[in-house]
Design an enzyme around this catalytic site. Structure first.
Site, short mmCIF file in Angstrom:
data_model
loop_
_atom_site.label_atom_id
_atom_site.label_comp_id
_atom_site.label_asym_id
_atom_site.label_seq_id
_atom_site.Cartn_x
_atom_site.Cartn_y
_atom_site.Cartn_z
N GLU A 103 65.47 30.76 20.18
CA GLU A 103 64.94 29.81 21.17
C GLU A 103 65.52 30.24 22.51
O GLU A 103 66.67 29.93 22.82
CB GLU A 103 65.38 28.38 20.81
N CYS B 130 65.57 24.48 29.75
CA CYS B 130 64.85 25.73 29.44
C CYS B 130 63.36 25.65 29.80
O CYS B 130 62.76 26.67 30.13
CB CYS B 130 65.02 26.08 27.98
P1 NAD Z 1 74.09 31.98 26.25
O1 NAD Z 1 73.13 32.88 25.60
O2 NAD Z 1 75.04 32.52 27.25
O3 NAD Z 1 75.00 31.21 25.18
C1 NAD Z 1 74.46 30.50 24.10
C2 NAD Z 1 75.42 30.54 22.94
O4 NAD Z 1 75.59 31.89 22.51
C3 NAD Z 1 76.81 30.00 23.23
O5 NAD Z 1 77.25 29.23 22.13
C4 NAD Z 1 77.65 31.27 23.36
O6 NAD Z 1 79.00 31.10 23.03
C5 NAD Z 1 76.97 32.19 22.38
N1 NAD Z 1 77.18 33.61 22.68
C6 NAD Z 1 77.50 34.19 23.87
N2 NAD Z 1 77.57 35.53 23.74
C7 NAD Z 1 77.28 35.80 22.45
C8 NAD Z 1 77.16 37.01 21.69
N3 NAD Z 1 77.37 38.20 22.25
N4 NAD Z 1 76.80 36.91 20.40
C9 NAD Z 1 76.56 35.72 19.84
N5 NAD Z 1 76.67 34.54 20.49
C10 NAD Z 1 77.02 34.58 21.78
O7 NAD Z 1 73.14 30.86 26.86
P2 NAD Z 1 73.51 29.69 27.80
O8 NAD Z 1 73.83 30.21 29.16
O9 NAD Z 1 74.50 28.81 27.13
O10 NAD Z 1 72.10 28.89 27.85
C11 NAD Z 1 71.17 29.05 28.85
C12 NAD Z 1 69.97 29.81 28.35
O11 NAD Z 1 69.47 29.21 27.17
C13 NAD Z 1 68.81 29.77 29.33
O12 NAD Z 1 68.21 31.03 29.38
C14 NAD Z 1 67.85 28.76 28.72
O13 NAD Z 1 66.51 28.92 29.10
C15 NAD Z 1 68.06 29.00 27.28
N6 NAD Z 1 67.71 27.80 26.52
C16 NAD Z 1 66.64 27.86 25.69
C17 NAD Z 1 66.26 26.72 24.99
C18 NAD Z 1 65.09 26.72 24.05
O14 NAD Z 1 64.97 25.75 23.29
N7 NAD Z 1 64.24 27.72 24.05
C19 NAD Z 1 66.98 25.54 25.15
C20 NAD Z 1 68.06 25.54 26.02
C21 NAD Z 1 68.44 26.69 26.68
#
Ligand code: NAD
Length: 473
Positions: free
Chosen positions: A219, A253
């Site tokens: 997502e 998002c």
């Molecule tokens: P992110 O990808 O930085 O982090 C999300 C999660 O991934 C966190 O728990 C983080 O600790 C973990 N993470 C970070 N690096 C990782 C790695 N190398 N391997 C595995 N896990 C890792 O995202 P964010 O900044 O927290 O969220 C914002 C983004 O999420 C935006 O792009 C937004 O559009 C998207 N988003 C999408 C939805 C949806 O339902 N499609 C909903 C909310 C947010």
């Protein structure tokens, strides 16, 4: 990696083993037990409204309570109760017809729980985006490990405490930590990995899951356009778009990321957007119903994007506000940007904040070309009084979901699958689609004593000839 993180990694490996054994012992969790699990989720939401809102408020430094109640708590309660209400129906095997030449016999699809799910959540709706996938997993009869975001430590700790009070660790466990823990978490051999977050990290998660051939739902994010067509009243469009854009200060998002307005009317649209924002908040700096940006890093990124645009000659419009106070409280005021150069970051990256570029288009085809020449967005919004025009826009583009004359709220309809396509994600959930994510559609063909393969077995004779001849006709 810190000692605490190393410990978390060891702990999660051992929990995965425990959950897998517990799943093996209760492979077909009963409807009653699943409903009881879902009732616990709804109860922990209802009993902890203030604590949940306060934790998120602490993490953001200011998160409007109304937004947390609606976007986090009520959302999860509705999701859990909708799932419980329909679960019996969803769990039923689905009968399919058997072709004449394979009769007699019954064919059906069982919906079996896949096992142990890994759920990785982001910070922007830290409670909802951890618990809504959990609702789907529990509804499907799975066990789950959650890895919430490191940017919302108070909420992550609270989730851990509340889950610990209601579920044994061999059913649901919460693992806290940053990217290093996230990385190790996504390398585990789950039966399904459910990731919500950025497209950039989504790529790494997909690679990690591929190593173990773990099925993955992604997502992700993207740039969701709002197209205003000439027929639609600008003021109504501005009210709708401003609401969706400023909810959680654009850290959503599916928030409208940019507006496509009829050429020559960009100023009118921009002024209407600023006027609506001004009417909603007397001063965003001091109004607690206007949320702050989650961290200094995220604040700086948005600030720099606006300044880059300004330096490149763009027009930046904001309602009246106390700039020093806004900065001190990590608030980016509602910002509408006109005359942007095509290569500005605001047009290239997902904005994820209360900043809204307005671009002009000459013809509707030009507007849809602009969208379809880029990565498929997570959502697309079109404002029109003409259904045929809406269909034209949908026919010329592709996106995760769509809102016609509305934004954001399509995701609160439980029977609509929610997910992106291409760079905005793969797979979807909510409602029955979420149940399906964590279930395996298992095909069963059950015959009696008579089995039709006898007719097709060597030595090939007349029966074989008759059957194949009829089918090749
Ligand atoms: P992110 O990808 O930085 O982090 C999300 C999660 O991934 C966190 O728990 C983080 O600790 C973990 N993470 C970070 N690096 C990782 C790695 N190398 N391997 C595995 N896990 C890792 O995202 P964010 O900044 O927290 O969220 C914002 C983004 O999420 C935006 O792009 C937004 O559009 C998207 N988003 C999408 C939805 C949806 O339902 N499609 C909903 C909310 C947010």
């Amino acid at each position: 990696m810190s000692d605490a993180e190393s410990k978390q990694i060891e702990r999660m490996k051992s929990i995965l083993g425990t959950q897998k054994s517990a799943f093996k012992a209760d492979r077909q969790r009963s409807l009653e037990n699943r409903k009881a699990d879902l009732a616990k989720i709804a109860k922990l939401c209802r009993d902890n409204v203030d604590a949940i809102c306060e934790a998120i408020n602490q993490d953001f430094s200011c998160r409007a309570k109304q937004e947390s109640v609606l976007g986090e708590i009520i959302f999860v309660i509705n999701d859990a109760e909708h799932t419980a209400k329909h679960l019996k129906q969803w769990m039923k095997p689905k009968k399919v017809s058997v072709p004449l030449n394979l009769k007699p016999g019954k064919a059906y699809i069982r919906r079996d729980p896949v096992g142990v799910a890994g759920i990785v959540a982001p910070w922007n709706y830290p409670f909802q985006l951890a618990l809504a996938p959990l609702v789907a997993a529990l509804g499907a009869g799975c066990r789950a490990m959650l890895k919430p975001s490191e940017y919302t430590p108070a909420t992550s700790e609270l989730i851990k405490t509340l889950i610990g009070q209601h579920f044994d660790e061999d059913q649901v466990a919460v693992i806290t930590g940053g990217p290093a823990v996230g990385q190790a978490f996504t390398q585990l051999k789950f039966d399904h990995l459910f990731y919500t977050g950025s497209t950039q990290v989504g790529r790494l998660v997909a690679k990690a899951a591929a190593e173990n051939l773990v099925p993955v739902t992604l997502e992700l994010g993207g740039k969701s356009p709002a197209i205003i067509t000439p027929s639609y009243p600008v003021e109504s469009a501005a009210k709708s778009i401003t609401w969706g854009k400023l909810f959680n200060s654009g850290q959503t998002c599916v928030a409208p990321d940019y507006v496509l307005a009829p050429k020559g009317r960009e100023d009118e649209v921009a002024s209407a957007l600023v006027a609506v924002a001004q009417a909603q908040f007397e001063d965003v700096a001091t109004d607690d119903s206007y949320s702050a940006i989650v961290s200094d890093r995220h604040y700086q990124r948005l600030h720099d994007m606006i300044e880059e645009a300004r330096a490149a000659g763009a027009t930046v419009l904001q309602p009246e506000h106390d700039a020093a106070e806004a900065k001190a409280r990590r608030k980016i005021p509602p910002t509408v940007v006109l005359n942007l150069p095509a290569d500005s970051k605001l047009l290239e990256e997902e904005i994820f904040g209360p900043v809204l570029p307005v671009l002009g288009y000459e013809t509707l085809d030009q507007a849809t070309d602009y969208v379809s020449d880029r990565d498929h967005p997570l959502a697309l919004y079109v404002y029109t009084t003409d259904k045929a025009e809406a269909d034209r826009v949908l026919g010329a583009t592709l996106s995760g979901g769509v809102g016609v004359n509305i934004n954001l709220l399509h995701l609160s309809i439980p029977d609509l699958p929610f997910g992106g396509i291409g760079a905005s994600g793969q797979g979807a959930y909510h409602g029955e689609t979420g149940f399906e994510v964590f279930s395996h559609n298992r095909s069963v063909f059950h015959t009696g004593k008579w089995h039709p393969s006898r007719l097709l077995a060597p030595p090939y004779g007349k029966m074989y000839e008759n059957i194949t001849k009829r089918q090749l006709k």
